[in-house]
Design an enzyme around this catalytic site. Structure first.
Site, PDB file in Angstrom:
ATOM      1  N   ASN A 115     -10.252   0.097  -0.187  1.00  0.00           N
ATOM      2  CA  ASN A 115      -8.738   0.106  -0.121  1.00  0.00           C
ATOM      3  C   ASN A 115      -8.238  -0.390  -1.127  1.00  0.00           C
ATOM      4  O   ASN A 115      -8.441  -1.351  -1.561  1.00  0.00           O
ATOM      5  CB  ASN A 115      -8.215  -0.614   1.147  1.00  0.00           C
ATOM      6  CG  ASN A 115      -6.708  -0.713   1.160  1.00  0.00           C
ATOM      7  OD1 ASN A 115      -6.000  -0.225   0.294  1.00  0.00           O
ATOM      8  ND2 ASN A 115      -6.406  -1.063   2.542  1.00  0.00           N
ATOM      9  N   HIS A 125      -3.083   7.380   2.377  1.00  0.00           N
ATOM     10  CA  HIS A 125      -3.685   5.847   1.722  1.00  0.00           C
ATOM     11  C   HIS A 125      -4.940   5.862   2.166  1.00  0.00           C
ATOM     12  O   HIS A 125      -4.952   5.934   3.417  1.00  0.00           O
ATOM     13  CB  HIS A 125      -2.653   4.697   2.230  1.00  0.00           C
ATOM     14  CG  HIS A 125      -3.222   3.466   2.012  1.00  0.00           C
ATOM     15  ND1 HIS A 125      -3.720   3.044   0.698  1.00  0.00           N
ATOM     16  CD2 HIS A 125      -3.378   2.399   2.809  1.00  0.00           C
ATOM     17  CE1 HIS A 125      -4.220   1.949   0.761  1.00  0.00           C
ATOM     18  NE2 HIS A 125      -3.796   1.577   2.085  1.00  0.00           N
ATOM     19  N   CYS A 130       0.892  -1.239  -0.024  1.00  0.00           N
ATOM     20  CA  CYS A 130      -0.030  -0.090   0.206  1.00  0.00           C
ATOM     21  C   CYS A 130       0.722   1.297   0.068  1.00  0.00           C
ATOM     22  O   CYS A 130       0.258   2.149  -0.290  1.00  0.00           O
ATOM     23  CB  CYS A 130      -1.059  -0.147   1.009  1.00  0.00           C
ATOM     24  SG  CYS A 130      -2.022  -1.274   1.301  1.00  0.00           S
TER      25      CYS A 130
HETATM   26  N1  ACO Z   1     -18.694  -8.374   9.243  1.00  0.00           N
HETATM   27  C1  ACO Z   1     -19.271  -8.460  10.287  1.00  0.00           C
HETATM   28  N2  ACO Z   1     -18.619  -8.811  11.079  1.00  0.00           N
HETATM   29  C2  ACO Z   1     -17.305  -8.893  11.084  1.00  0.00           C
HETATM   30  C3  ACO Z   1     -16.457  -8.764   9.819  1.00  0.00           C
HETATM   31  C4  ACO Z   1     -17.491  -8.266   8.839  1.00  0.00           C
HETATM   32  N3  ACO Z   1     -16.744  -7.924   7.715  1.00  0.00           N
HETATM   33  N4  ACO Z   1     -15.373  -8.913  10.064  1.00  0.00           N
HETATM   34  C5  ACO Z   1     -15.121  -9.279  11.500  1.00  0.00           C
HETATM   35  N5  ACO Z   1     -16.167  -9.137  12.025  1.00  0.00           N
HETATM   36  C6  ACO Z   1     -16.675  -9.515  13.327  1.00  0.00           C
HETATM   37  C7  ACO Z   1     -15.485 -10.370  14.043  1.00  0.00           C
HETATM   38  O1  ACO Z   1     -15.587 -11.507  13.758  1.00  0.00           O
HETATM   39  C8  ACO Z   1     -15.756  -9.978  15.656  1.00  0.00           C
HETATM   40  O2  ACO Z   1     -16.698 -10.691  15.817  1.00  0.00           O
HETATM   41  P1  ACO Z   1     -16.695 -11.554  17.482  1.00  0.00           P
HETATM   42  O3  ACO Z   1     -16.534 -10.177  18.453  1.00  0.00           O
HETATM   43  O4  ACO Z   1     -17.701 -12.215  17.611  1.00  0.00           O
HETATM   44  O5  ACO Z   1     -15.455 -12.235  17.534  1.00  0.00           O
HETATM   45  C9  ACO Z   1     -16.143  -8.526  15.590  1.00  0.00           C
HETATM   46  O6  ACO Z   1     -16.454  -8.321  14.162  1.00  0.00           O
HETATM   47  C10 ACO Z   1     -14.933  -7.619  15.849  1.00  0.00           C
HETATM   48  O7  ACO Z   1     -13.909  -7.651  14.853  1.00  0.00           O
HETATM   49  P2  ACO Z   1     -12.578  -7.145  14.861  1.00  0.00           P
HETATM   50  O8  ACO Z   1     -11.599  -7.881  14.238  1.00  0.00           O
HETATM   51  O9  ACO Z   1     -11.934  -6.806  16.547  1.00  0.00           O
HETATM   52  O10 ACO Z   1     -12.945  -5.626  14.569  1.00  0.00           O
HETATM   53  P3  ACO Z   1     -12.324  -4.296  14.689  1.00  0.00           P
HETATM   54  O11 ACO Z   1     -12.981  -3.436  15.247  1.00  0.00           O
HETATM   55  O12 ACO Z   1     -10.730  -4.325  15.084  1.00  0.00           O
HETATM   56  O13 ACO Z   1     -12.079  -3.770  13.100  1.00  0.00           O
HETATM   57  C11 ACO Z   1     -10.913  -3.908  10.972  1.00  0.00           C
HETATM   58  C12 ACO Z   1     -11.601  -4.622  12.066  1.00  0.00           C
HETATM   59  C13 ACO Z   1     -11.807  -3.157  10.480  1.00  0.00           C
HETATM   60  C14 ACO Z   1     -10.242  -4.875  10.139  1.00  0.00           C
HETATM   61  C15 ACO Z   1      -9.750  -3.013  11.696  1.00  0.00           C
HETATM   62  O14 ACO Z   1      -9.035  -3.682  12.672  1.00  0.00           O
HETATM   63  C16 ACO Z   1      -8.896  -2.118  10.859  1.00  0.00           C
HETATM   64  O15 ACO Z   1      -9.524  -1.349  10.235  1.00  0.00           O
HETATM   65  N6  ACO Z   1      -7.843  -2.632  10.815  1.00  0.00           N
HETATM   66  C17 ACO Z   1      -6.871  -1.885   9.965  1.00  0.00           C
HETATM   67  C18 ACO Z   1      -6.532  -2.810   8.872  1.00  0.00           C
HETATM   68  C19 ACO Z   1      -6.594  -2.176   7.551  1.00  0.00           C
HETATM   69  O16 ACO Z   1      -7.146  -1.162   7.379  1.00  0.00           O
HETATM   70  N7  ACO Z   1      -5.945  -2.708   6.773  1.00  0.00           N
HETATM   71  C20 ACO Z   1      -6.042  -2.517   5.324  1.00  0.00           C
HETATM   72  C21 ACO Z   1      -4.771  -3.101   4.738  1.00  0.00           C
HETATM   73  S1  ACO Z   1      -3.234  -2.403   5.268  1.00  0.00           S
HETATM   74  C22 ACO Z   1      -3.118  -1.007   4.701  1.00  0.00           C
HETATM   75  O17 ACO Z   1      -3.710  -0.718   3.576  1.00  0.00           O
HETATM   76  C23 ACO Z   1      -2.349  -0.321   5.629  1.00  0.00           C
END
Ligand code: ACO
Length: 325
Positions: free
Chosen positions: A282, A252, A115
């Site tokens: 993304n 980004h 990215c």
């Molecule tokens: N739809 C519904 N529920 C979901 C989904 C989905 N797509 N994905 C995960 N869940 C659920 C999980 O299973 C979990 O359920 P549980 O509590 O019953 O176990 C719950 O939602 C919470 O999951 P978390 O992973 O804790 O959610 P979080 O609040 O951390 O959000 C996310 C996840 C959006 C990926 C966040 O961590 C994030 O934005 N991280 C940054 C990653 C990123 O943006 N990466 C992009 C690539 S890297 C880059 O470009 C730099």
């Protein structure tokens, strides 16, 4: 003292025709529009058709940037394509874009910084142009992440989209001050100890397959907000500028919450932040040039504006560049 600067003279982008909303995704993946919007700000993304590849999207974006600059294939002597989803292991996607555009001189190569690839590409092109090694560069960010997603993994497949963006940089003489147009500075970092947090579980030298993207989302989030601001501070210090001097912050586009938390931490006003993650998802190395093109075309970014681009990607790799547009 005069100095060769890499001045942006054109900008372009291209998205596949197929737009997939969160609601459409929720028909096949166990997710909801509410969850995706709340956690990421993403409302829709564009996905490549079967006959579209990273090089075909990249070629359309690069041609648009050339047209915007009023230049032709004969004017370009460097093509850099930032991508993690090349059409083939080799030859590079950059050479395929070069050929499709009818560019037969100079050099073309791919750059892999996930990215952060477009920021790495701008920084690399600037090295060529500011040393007189090339005159005009096309820097393309192009991706088809839909091809490396595990469509049964709801924690990752809802986050990404396909697309491409490009700029044309031209070597022009400046005064050597931060009032010059062009790339004023760039700062790049990487730390391979973070591999396990964001990677693809395949490749020609390991599994012999393309593999799928794997991510520890929370840890990526923490690192993105907590650590990557160092490169932006570097850019301000190198140019004697501050957040107040910025006209536009074009980070980004991974996640609205990461973007807003980073801007707040740096003291960058929210109304200076260009956001396209809601529309594009993304798109990895393509996200910054897609956002730049959107903000140029709608009249926000104008000649002379001070624009900060910044990204973090797998590796981790991260970087920032400060550009006087
Ligand atoms: N739809 C519904 N529920 C979901 C989904 C989905 N797509 N994905 C995960 N869940 C659920 C999980 O299973 C979990 O359920 P549980 O509590 O019953 O176990 C719950 O939602 C919470 O999951 P978390 O992973 O804790 O959610 P979080 O609040 O951390 O959000 C996310 C996840 C959006 C990926 C966040 O961590 C994030 O934005 N991280 C940054 C990653 C990123 O943006 N990466 C992009 C690539 S890297 C880059 O470009 C730099």
């Amino acid at each position: 003292m005069t100095k060769l600067r890499s001045v942006v003279v054109g900008c372009g982008s291209h998205l596949p025709a197929r737009c997939v909303t969160n609601a459409t995704l929720a028909e096949t993946v166990d997710t909801s529009d509410d969850w995706i919007v709340q956690r990421t700000g993403i409302r829709q993304r564009y996905l490549a058709a079967a006959d579209e590849t990273t090089s075909t999207l990249g070629t359309r974006a690069a041609q648009a940037a050339l047209d915007d600059a009023g230049l032709t294939a004969d004017d370009i002597d460097l093509v850099i394509c930032a991508t993690s989803t090349p059409d083939h292991t080799f030859p590079s996607t950059a050479t395929q874009i070069q050929a499709a555009l009818g560019i037969h001189q100079g050099a073309a190569f791919d750059l892999q910084a996930v990215c952060a690839g477009f920021v790495y590409g701008v920084s690399t092109a600037d090295k060529f142009l500011s040393t007189g090694s090339a005159k005009r560069a096309l820097v393309v960010g192009a991706e088809t992440f839909s091809r490396i997603l595990d469509w049964e993994d709801r924690t990752t497949c809802v986050l990404f989209g396909d697309g491409a963006g490009a700029i044309v940089l031209e070597a022009r003489e400046g005064e050597g001050t931060s009032a010059d147009r062009g790339v004023l500075t760039s700062s790049l970092r990487s730390d391979g100890r973070h591999r396990e947090k964001l990677y693809v579980d395949g490749g020609p030298g390991s599994t012999g397959t393309t593999g799928h993207l794997r991510m520890a989302g929370k840890e990526v989030f923490r690192f993105a907000v907590g650590s990557v601001t160092d490169v932006i501070v570097d850019a301000f210090e190198a140019t004697g500028t501050t957040a107040d001097d910025l006209n536009w912050f074009v980070p980004h586009q991974a996640n609205r919450r990461i973007i807003e938390a980073s801007a707040d931490k740096l003291g960058i006003a929210r109304d200076k932040v260009v956001l396209t993650v809601d529309r594009h998802g993304n798109t990895s190395a393509a996200s910054i040039p897609l956002a730049l093109d959107a903000a140029c075309k709608d009249g926000r970014i104008r000649k002379g504006d001070l624009v900060m681009i910044e990204a973090i990607g797998g590796g981790f790799t991260w970087g920032a560049a400060l550009i006087r547009w």
